[in-house]
Design a protein around this motif. Structure first.
Motif: not given
Length: 165
Positions: A10-12, A18-21, A49-53
């Motif tokens: 669901q994060t994509v 992917r949503p940003r935080i 999530y990835a660290s870039e998000d």
């Protein structure tokens, strides 16, 4: 609605993005609060999530977090904002005043903007700068970072699944 869909899937979004935080951290007691940031960054990856998000922001103290969070929420760039800070009891009224202002401000931001805001702003009573207290709160911020990551990922996914008005 199928509730068995995994949180990671669901994060994509449907566009493959992917949503940003945004993670906003107060710099007072940085050595302690950094534990929350590190734990959050590690834990959020377990939720797809990835660290870039994640965009990291720093402000002077906890009192500055709500305005920064509001500007970030108003930008429309973030699916969620996480705030981290430590407001200590220095024996004067400021502790309660700052703590209440920060928490109320963060709640106001999310209600006004519709962007969820998560608080890892801790307000311990009778904080001492001794090794025992510092060690305790460093460990506690590791727990709070992981909890914030879970709550953030879960809420972003659940809000994305709600019908759009």
């Amino acid at each position: 609605m199928n509730m068995s869909t995994s949180l990671e899937s669901q994060t994509v979004s449907s566009s493959g993005i992917r949503p940003r935080i945004a993670f906003v951290q107060a710099c007072w007691h940085r050595d302690i609060v950094d534990q929350c940031k590190s734990s959050f960054l590690q834990s959020i990856q377990k939720h797809g999530y990835a660290s870039e998000d994640i965009d990291l922001y720093e402000v002077a103290g906890a009192f500055e977090i709500p305005l920064h969070a509001k500007r970030l929420a108003q930008s429309g760039r973030y699916a969620a904002i996480v705030a981290a800070g430590l407001v200590v009891d220095g024996g004067i009224y400021r502790h309660e005043f700052v703590a209440q202002a920060v928490i109320n401000g963060l709640m106001q931001v999310q209600l006004e903007t519709g962007t969820p805001v998560f608080s890892a702003v801790l307000t311990p009573h009778h904080f001492h700068h001794g090794d025992e207290h510092i060690g305790f709160f460093k460990e506690h911020f590791v727990v709070k970072g992981a909890e914030a990551a879970h709550a953030c990922a879960d809420t972003v996914a659940k809000l994305a699944a709600l019908p759009v008005r």
